[in-house]
Design an enzyme around this catalytic site. Structure first.
Site, PDB file in Angstrom:
ATOM      1  N   CYS A  45       0.821  -1.211   0.000  1.00 42.39           N
ATOM      2  CA  CYS A  45       0.000   0.000   0.000  1.00 42.39           C
ATOM      3  C   CYS A  45       0.856   1.264   0.000  1.00 42.39           C
ATOM      4  O   CYS A  45       0.484   2.278  -0.598  1.00 42.39           O
ATOM      5  CB  CYS A  45      -0.947  -0.003   1.197  1.00 42.39           C
ATOM      6  SG  CYS A  45      -2.151  -1.342   1.165  1.00 42.39           S
ATOM      7  N   THR A  46       2.007   1.208   0.657  1.00 35.45           N
ATOM      8  CA  THR A  46       2.912   2.359   0.660  1.00 35.45           C
ATOM      9  C   THR A  46       3.327   2.716  -0.759  1.00 35.45           C
ATOM     10  O   THR A  46       3.323   3.893  -1.151  1.00 35.45           O
ATOM     11  CB  THR A  46       4.157   2.051   1.523  1.00 35.45           C
ATOM     12  OG1 THR A  46       3.739   1.859   2.873  1.00 35.45           O
ATOM     13  CG2 THR A  46       5.172   3.180   1.466  1.00 35.45           C
TER      14      THR A  46
END
Length: 219
Positions: A45-46
Site C-alpha cells: 500500500c505504501t
C-alpha cells in the site's frame, strides 16, 4: 446488499487528513477514485499511495478527484504519509479517510457487518478484503470496481486508461476495444445505425464484421 456497476455510491461522513467530509458533497460534479487499504504502514500500500500521488495531476486534468481510505485512525495516516513521501518521492496531497470504526469499509461491502466497530486489534490479514478501487461518476454512480489481493500492487495506469474510456464513451456513442489507449480507434456501438453513423462520421469507418465497425476516436 452487494453493490453493482451503476448503483449509487453510498454517501457517508468521515474524518480525513484534510478535515471532515460528506462524500457526495466533496465529490461535487467531479469524477472520483476511492481506493481502500487494509491497514497503515503496509508495504504494498505504501508503494500504491506514493505512485498515485505522482499520478494525481493526470487525474486532475480529467476532472477526477482522488481519495484514499485505510482501516486506521486519521492520526496514523499523517505519520504514514511521511514514510510514503520519504520512500516513494511523492507527497500525498489527496485526502485519506480514517475508518477506525469500519463504517465505510462495511458500507462499501468490503467487510462484513459482523466485523465489529473498531480497528483496534485488527491486522492487515483481518482486513484483507479492504483492497478495492471504486471509480465514481459525477452522477454519484459506481462506474468501476477492481478488487486486488494484498500481495499484488494495483495498476493505476490502468485506472487512468479506463477513466479515459469512460469519459469518452459517456459523451459519444462509441465503445473502446481491448487494450485501447487514448487516441486509438474506437468502436461504433450497435445502437447507432449505418445511416446515423454516416452523419456522425462522414469520413467513413471500417467494417470488420456487421456488428464491429471501427472508426477514428472522435474529438
Amino acid at each position: 446488499m452487494k453493490m453493482k456497476i451503476n448503483d449509487i455510491a453510498p454517501d457517508f461522513e468521515a474524518a480525513t487528513t484534510q478535515g471532515p467530509i460528506c462524500f457526495h458533497e466533496w465529490l461535487g460534479n467531479s469524477w472520483g477514485v476511492l481506493f481502500s487499504h487494509p491497514k497503515d504502514f503496509t508495504p504494498v500500500c505504501t508503494t500504491e499511495l506514493g505512485y498515485l500521488a505522482g499520478l494525481q495531476p493526470e487525474f486532475e486534468k480529467r476532472n477526477c478527484k482522488i481519495i484514499g481510505l485505510s482501516v486506521d485512525p486519521v492520526a496514523n495516516h499523517g505519520k504514514w504519509a511521511e514514510d510514503i513521501e520519504k520512500s516513494q518521492g511523492h507527497a500525498v496531497n489527496y485526502p485519506m479517510i480514517g475508518d477506525s470504526d469500519l463504517n465505510v469499509a462495511k458500507l462499501y461491502n468490503m467487510l462484513p457487518a459482523e466485523a465489529g466497530d473498531t480497528c483496534a486489534g485488527r491486522t492487515a490479514a483481518n482486513n484483507a478484503t479492504v483492497r478495492t478501487v471504486f471509480v465514481i461518476g459525477p452522477d454519484k454512480k459506481i462506474k468501476l470496481m477492481l478488487s486486488y489481493p494484498m500481495t499484488t500492487g494495483r495498476n493505476f495506469d490502468e485506472v487512468l486508461r479506463v477513466l479515459d474510456s469512460m469519459q469518452l464513451t459517456a459523451t459519444h456513442q462509441v465503445a473502446t476495444p481491448v487494450n485501447w489507449k487514448q487516441g486509438e480507434d474506437v468502436i461504433i456501438v450497435p445502437a447507432v445505425s449505418d445511416e446515423d453513423a454516416r452523419q456522425k462520421y462522414p469520413n467513413g469507418w471500417t467494417t470488420v464484421l456487421p456488428y464491429l465497425r471501427v472508426v477514428a476516436q472522435p474529438c
